[in-house]
Design an enzyme around this catalytic site. Sequence first.
Site, PDB file in Angstrom:
ATOM      1  N   PRO A 206       0.832  -1.199   0.000  1.00  0.00           N
ATOM      2  CG  PRO A 206       0.005  -0.953   2.186  1.00  0.00           C
ATOM      3  CD  PRO A 206       0.753  -1.902   1.308  1.00  0.00           C
TER       4      PRO A 206
ATOM      5  CG  HIS B 197      -3.231   4.068  -4.833  1.00  0.00           C
ATOM      6  ND1 HIS B 197      -3.999   4.270  -5.947  1.00  0.00           N
ATOM      7  CD2 HIS B 197      -2.534   2.917  -5.051  1.00  0.00           C
ATOM      8  CE1 HIS B 197      -3.788   3.288  -6.813  1.00  0.00           C
ATOM      9  NE2 HIS B 197      -2.894   2.457  -6.287  1.00  0.00           N
TER      10      HIS B 197
END
Length: 320
Positions: free
Chosen positions: A124, A178
Site C-alpha cells: 500500500p 490510493h
Amino acid sequence: MDVRRSRVVVIGTGHVGMTVVSTIVANGLCNEVVLINRTPQRAQGEVMDLADGEEFFSRYTKIRVGDWNDCAGADIVIITAGAHPIPGQSRLSELGADIDIVDPILKSVMASGFDGMLIMVSNPVDVLAWFAWKRTGLPSRQVIGTGTALDTARMKTIIAERTRLDPRTVGGYVIGEHGDSQFIPWSTVNIVGKPFARYLSDNAAKYPDVTLDGIEEATRRRGMEIKALKGGTNYGIAATVSAIVKTILWDERRVMPVSTLIDGQYSYDEHDVFLSLPVALDGDGVGDFVDLHLTDDEMARFHDSARIVREHCAMIADRL
C-alpha cells in the site's frame, strides 16, 4: 566541460518494474537506467531484451544491471518490488508481505549513500511511502508515493469514455488514500472549463445513466477489475511513474496528486501522514501544495482517509 548525466535506478523487475523501465527508456527521459533485482540473471535478460530495441527509440539510454552501490549516484530510485497481487485482495491487506520486502531494500539503498529522490510504487503506497520517509531520514520533499496520480488519470478516462470526449479536457483530482477511501472532490472537477456536475445536469438527456457516484465507484474499483481480468496492472502505473520522473529530471513545475507528507498545510489539519493532494513537482521534489478549499463533506472524507492510512502506519511502526 561538465556534462550532467542522469541516472534512474529501478528496484524490482516484475511486470510493473519492467514496464516502468521500458516507458522511461522509450521516452528518453534520462541517460542511464540501472536495474536491481534479487535474481540478477533475470534482470540481465530484461536488459538484453530491451536493449535490442534501442535502435528504434528516439534517444539512446544506457541500460544495465547494477547493485546497491549504484544507488549512491542515482538521481531517482524507484521501488516497485512487492508481493504478487492477489485478485480480490485490497492494497492494505498486502501490507505484511510488502513491508518484509521493502524494509531491507530501503536499508540497502541508504547504506549506499543515496541522497536523491525516492519514488515508492509498491502497495500500500501511502503507508510504505510514510515508512520510507521514516526509515531513510530523507527530507519529505524527496520521498514521493505514486498515490492517486493514477486514480486521477483513471477518473479522467472514465469520464471521457462516458461522455465521448478527450480525457485531457477534464480537470480535477482524486485525493486521499490510493485505496478504498480515496474520493473525488467534485467541487473541483471541471470539463471544458465548466463544473462537471453542471455539465451533467445541462446534458441530462444526453447522459441519462452517468452519475457522479457511478464515476467515483468505477474509479475506485478500476484497479481491482484490471487485476481480476489480467492478474495485475502495469501500463497505467508505468505511465504515471514516467510522468513523475520526467517532471523531476526535466525540472518541470507540474501539479500532480502524489502521496506526500501532510503536516499542517492549509486547512487540511492533518499531520504525520502520507496522502495524495495536488502538489507542484520539480527538480527539488515536492514543492507547494494546492489548496482545494474542500467542502465540509469532502474534508470529512479526507480526514477519514487519513485515519485509515494512519492506523495501518501504526501497524508497522515497530519496524522502525
